[in-house]
Design an enzyme around this catalytic site. Structure first.
Site, mmCIF file in Angstrom:
data_model
loop_
_atom_site.group_PDB
_atom_site.id
_atom_site.type_symbol
_atom_site.label_atom_id
_atom_site.label_comp_id
_atom_site.label_asym_id
_atom_site.label_seq_id
_atom_site.Cartn_x
_atom_site.Cartn_y
_atom_site.Cartn_z
ATOM 1 N N GLU A 231 0.808 -1.184 -0.108
ATOM 2 C CA GLU A 231 0.058 -0.178 0.105
ATOM 3 C C GLU A 231 0.876 1.256 0.040
ATOM 4 O O GLU A 231 0.575 2.218 -0.700
ATOM 5 C CB GLU A 231 -1.051 0.208 1.190
ATOM 6 C CG GLU A 231 -1.987 1.211 1.302
ATOM 7 C CD GLU A 231 -2.671 1.169 0.105
ATOM 8 O OE1 GLU A 231 -3.054 2.496 -0.154
ATOM 9 O OE2 GLU A 231 -3.204 0.439 -0.418
ATOM 10 N N GLU A 232 1.854 1.380 0.576
ATOM 11 C CA GLU A 232 2.803 2.626 1.000
ATOM 12 C C GLU A 232 4.140 2.653 0.464
ATOM 13 O O GLU A 232 4.602 3.486 0.164
ATOM 14 C CB GLU A 232 2.844 2.876 2.501
ATOM 15 C CG GLU A 232 1.304 2.675 3.319
ATOM 16 C CD GLU A 232 0.297 3.657 2.536
ATOM 17 O OE1 GLU A 232 0.800 4.586 1.657
ATOM 18 O OE2 GLU A 232 -0.720 3.787 3.320
ATOM 19 N N SER A 638 -10.452 9.902 -0.798
ATOM 20 C CA SER A 638 -9.293 9.428 0.048
ATOM 21 C C SER A 638 -8.726 10.834 0.959
ATOM 22 O O SER A 638 -9.600 11.456 1.626
ATOM 23 C CB SER A 638 -8.322 8.766 -0.768
ATOM 24 O OG SER A 638 -7.591 7.877 -0.184
ATOM 25 N N ASP A 713 -14.138 -1.195 2.902
ATOM 26 C CA ASP A 713 -13.108 -0.500 2.815
ATOM 27 C C ASP A 713 -12.010 -0.878 3.573
ATOM 28 O O ASP A 713 -12.093 -0.752 4.973
ATOM 29 C CB ASP A 713 -13.357 0.903 2.753
ATOM 30 C CG ASP A 713 -11.922 1.749 2.228
ATOM 31 O OD1 ASP A 713 -10.741 1.228 2.239
ATOM 32 O OD2 ASP A 713 -12.246 2.757 1.678
ATOM 33 N N HIS A 745 -11.955 0.505 -1.238
ATOM 34 C CA HIS A 745 -11.793 1.759 -1.497
ATOM 35 C C HIS A 745 -11.748 2.417 -2.992
ATOM 36 O O HIS A 745 -11.677 3.560 -3.083
ATOM 37 C CB HIS A 745 -10.114 2.107 -0.982
ATOM 38 C CG HIS A 745 -9.830 3.400 -0.809
ATOM 39 N ND1 HIS A 745 -10.186 4.214 0.392
ATOM 40 C CD2 HIS A 745 -8.623 4.189 -1.189
ATOM 41 C CE1 HIS A 745 -9.859 5.342 0.243
ATOM 42 N NE2 HIS A 745 -8.686 5.338 -0.552
#
Length: 779
Positions: A231-232, A638, A713, A745
């Site tokens: 994700e990051e 978001s 989500d 999401h």
């Protein structure tokens, strides 16, 4: 957190002329002839219906995804959307010598009906932002260019390019388990993949499958990227082949330390409890260890990553000779990034270089090893902008390769370095040297310092995929005036052929709406500290003198993302402009790809400097004679949802209404790597967390708000919105709410939920902004 764009996708639309003609085929010939004569005349301009944005064929024209040049430089493969389903992709290829396209694999024929994804694959696609697509969503060339690997419906297929198409496909797996993250080994002998949290390889010479790891399961996995990495950190794999195929570096992930969060996933047919190991800021991360597996000896060697195990493992690469492994180790506070070299046999390691920053060290993908000399290219933001540097394999700096007030950047998750031609000692890379809102291809010499030489032409955005030997490249180009075209070009930029002309003529899917198209305008506004903020503006299609129009500000505003670019742009924005709205977007300080000073402005407090800059944008809008200063609305998803809430609550005198989609409301609920990069931890920066918390400003809400969130989500958890709902209810604050059962999401990209969400947004603003001046709702 990754950007969810506002470009919409679709399902149903008006009849095309060929459909009309076919339905009249049984009618009188003279009538048909007369209708065809009328159809061949000048096209009448049509209004753009919202539902048409979601239908096939795609209004932006044909779509090529995953364009790759084969390692031998003979083919250009790509995924092409079907005419009858714009989100379903088949595999095609262009033969460079024969100058012809052909379909290699029809996704429906190959594997039949779509199979439900495994939980791991569903999460992986959500992280990669491909969850809206079906059919073939990824593929890989064998390094010898003889075969293609195609994952589909949970199984693996190999396509032999030397065979006739009806004999070319070989099925590798037929299992109940779901094979994921599959690829060829460097010499094309093996196919590797992860199944049931273990790593496997298949020997293509005999078809035998073997497990490389066997003790994965439960909270332990091998070869898989953990949530934070996917994700990051833009790392979606957890294993890496050595160039000689003798070894595989494998990440072992143990989620035991991570707090288990119980959340409800509410579907249309009921609810289920999902127990998710979610690493919330300030809490424990998964424990990640790195091993080197010896395939011949069937053994594993653990690498010593240091006594401090609370670190991140952003990248792993092999040195070209296969004797050593290059490992990037990032500190938990992200202010230090080290490049280490480990011996593959002994496991001994040492630090080659270290990057430090008082704010954070940005991650990148620019580690590129040369094969004809013992050197590598590395990227650093040490001078305030990301640039390229040449090092020896022992970690000694040779020279900077680029410098200046611009960024050497690629398109996430791709690297900026597109190829290295070691014969001419040139490195090809993309950068925003021409303009912060453009992307162009350049080259510089590895040996003599000089200004970069620009290769691509045409103001706009060039996404580049280059052949291994840098002989040719694929140039995917769009601008404010043209939808994406795809060209095959020589290394000097000279055109070879148009792979996708995508000419915007009467026959183009957007052809009926061309005459109503509104050209976007670009400009800059000065921030409080003098830095330039880029904006994009669309005026209403029919701008009447003396009339004041409502404004919709489409915001993201978060770190690492650039929204303002000289590209074709959002057709949803076109719809809004054609229906009487001014549409505006601005990249505030804190957004990405503008250098350290610009990006670190939000450090230790979020939702402050960004709001100030958006207010600068609103001030600019209020000065336009066609803008109604009392009717400025804002919407975002978001981080954009977070920004909408903060702007609406902190400046209700400026923003008249807002739609907040999947917003973060309390950063203490978000994940470690993203949040701590900007806010540190709640323990070390409690005041910053309070000042960045939407709930702290909820009592100031006095304008209409529509809150939107998916009820499944797993990124920005539904709990963010439920916390805000409860707070607003306790404060007796009215608001509108739209939730989506089963929505993740990325629901805004899905056909059905995306269409509904955009239509609901339009209805909300028609009611809260347009009705205030007596205007009716848009169609």
């Amino acid at each position: 957190m990754k950007l969810i764009g506002s470009v919409t996708k679709g399902s149903h639309g008006p009849f095309r002329r060929d459909v009309i003609s076919s339905r009249l085929g049984a009618a009188c010939g003279s009538i048909v002839a007369a209708l065809m004569m009328l159809a061949s005349g000048p096209a009448m301009a049509e209004d753009l219906p919202l539902e048409r944005l979601f239908s096939a064929p795609d209004l932006n024209g044909p779509t090529l995804r995953g364009v790759k040049i084969s390692p031998d430089g003979k083919l250009v493969a790509y995924l092409r959307a079907r005419e009858d389903d714009k989100d379903r992709f088949d595999l095609w290829a262009y033969d460079i010598a024969r100058r012809r396209h052909r379909q290699l694999v029809d996704s429906r024929t190959l594997a039949g009906a779509d199979r439900a994804l495994s939980a791991e694959e569903e999460a992986r696609r959500e992280r990669q932002r491909t969850s809206a697509f079906s059919g073939i969503v990824e593929y890989n060339f064998a390094p010898d260019s003889r075969q293609l690997l195609i994952p589909l419906n949970g199984d693996l297929f190999v396509y032999d390019l030397a065979r006739k198409s009806d004999q070319a496909v070989r099925r590798l797996t037929t299992t109940e388990g779901f094979e994921t993250d599959a690829r060829f080994s460097p010499h094309s002998r093996y196919v590797s993949f992860v199944r049931d949290q273990n790593l496997y390889v298949i020997d293509l010479t005999n078809g035998r499958e073997r497990a490389v790891t066997r003790d994965g399961g439960g909270l332990v996995s091998y070869g898989m990227a953990e949530f934070i990495a996917q994700e990051e950190m833009d790392r979606d794999t957890g294993y890496w082949w050595s160039p000689d195929e003798r070894h595989i570096a494998i990440a072992r992930v143990d989620e035991t330390p991570v707090t288990e969060v119980e959340r409800f996933e509410i579907q249309a047919t009921g609810a289920s409890i999902v127990r998710q190991r979610y690493p919330a800021t300030g809490a424990a991360n998964a424990r990640v260890e790195l091993f080197i597996a010896d395939l011949a000896a069937d053994s594993r060697l653990q690498l010593d990553l240091g006594t401090n195990t609370d670190i991140y493992l952003p990248r792993v690469d092999w040195f070209p000779d296969g004797t050593s492994l290059a490992v990037q180790r990032q500190s938990r506070d992200q202010k230090t990034l080290e490049l280490l070299r480990f011996d593959a046999l002994s496991g001994r390691g040492r630090v080659l270089l270290t990057e430090r920053s008082e704010h954070w060290v940005p991650l990148h993908r620019e580690l590129t090893f040369l094969t004809k000399s013992k050197e590598f290219i590395w990227a650093s933001s040490r001078d305030g902008f990301q640039h390229l540097y040449l090092y020896t394999n022992d970690g000694a700096l040779v020279r900077p390769l680029t410098s200046g007030e611009y960024m050497v950047v690629g398109e996430s998750p791709e690297a900026a370095i597109r190829a290295v031609d070691e014969r001419t000692r040139r490195v090809y890379f993309t950068a925003n040297l021409a303009s912060p809102i453009e992307r162009q291809l350049y080259w510089v010499s590895l040996d003599s310092p000089a200004a970069p030489v620009r290769v691509t032409q045409g103001a706009g955005w060039h996404s580049v995929g280059m052949a291994v030997d840098a002989s040719v490249f694929v140039d995917s180009y769009s601008s404010v005036d043209a939808p994406k075209t795809v060209w095959l070009r020589k290394a000097d930029g000279a055109p070879l052929t148009a792979l996708l002309a995508n000419t915007l003529d009467a026959a183009h899917p957007y052809g009926p709406y061309r005459d109503e198209h509104v050209r976007a305008e670009f400009g800059t506004i000065a921030a409080a500290d003098g830095q330039r903020l880029h904006y994009r503006l669309l005026k209403p299609r029919r701008l009447e003198p003396g009339r004041k129009y409502p404004v919709l500000v489409d915001v993201y505003g978060g770190p690492g993302v650039q929204r303002i670019a000289n590209t074709w742009g959002s057709l949803f924005h076109q719809y809004l402009a054609q229906n009487g709205y001014v549409v505006f977007a601005l990249d505030n300080r804190g957004t990405g790809l503008r250098g350290a000073r610009f990006e670190t402005a939000l450090g230790l407090r979020m939702g402050h400097i960004e709001v100030q800059d958006q207010l600068k944008g609103a001030e600019f809008l209020r000065g336009l004679d066609f803008v109604d200063p009392q009717r400025i609305g804002m919407f975002g998803w978001s981080y954009g949802g977070y920004m909408t809430l903060m702007c609406l609550m902190q400046a209700p005198e400026v923003f008249a209404a807002g739609v907040a989609g999947a917003p973060v409301t309390d950063w203490a609920l978000y994940d470690t790597h993203y949040t701590e990069r900007y806010l540190s931890t709640p323990q070390l920066n409690p005041q910053g967390y309070r000042a960045s918390n939407v709930l702290e400003y909820a009592d100031r809400l006095s304008r209409p708000l529509l809150l939107v969130h998916g009820m499944a989500d797993d990124n920005v958890l539904f709990a963010h919105s439920t916390a805000l709902m409860k707070k607003l209810q306790d404060l007796q604050k009215p608001f509108d709410l739209m939730t989506y059962p089963g929505g993740k999401h990325g629901l805004i990209r899905q056909n059905v939920t995306g269409w509904h969400a955009h239509a609901n947004l339009v209805r909300f603003f028609d009611r809260t902004l347009k009705s205030r001046s007596g205007e009716g709702e848009t169609r």
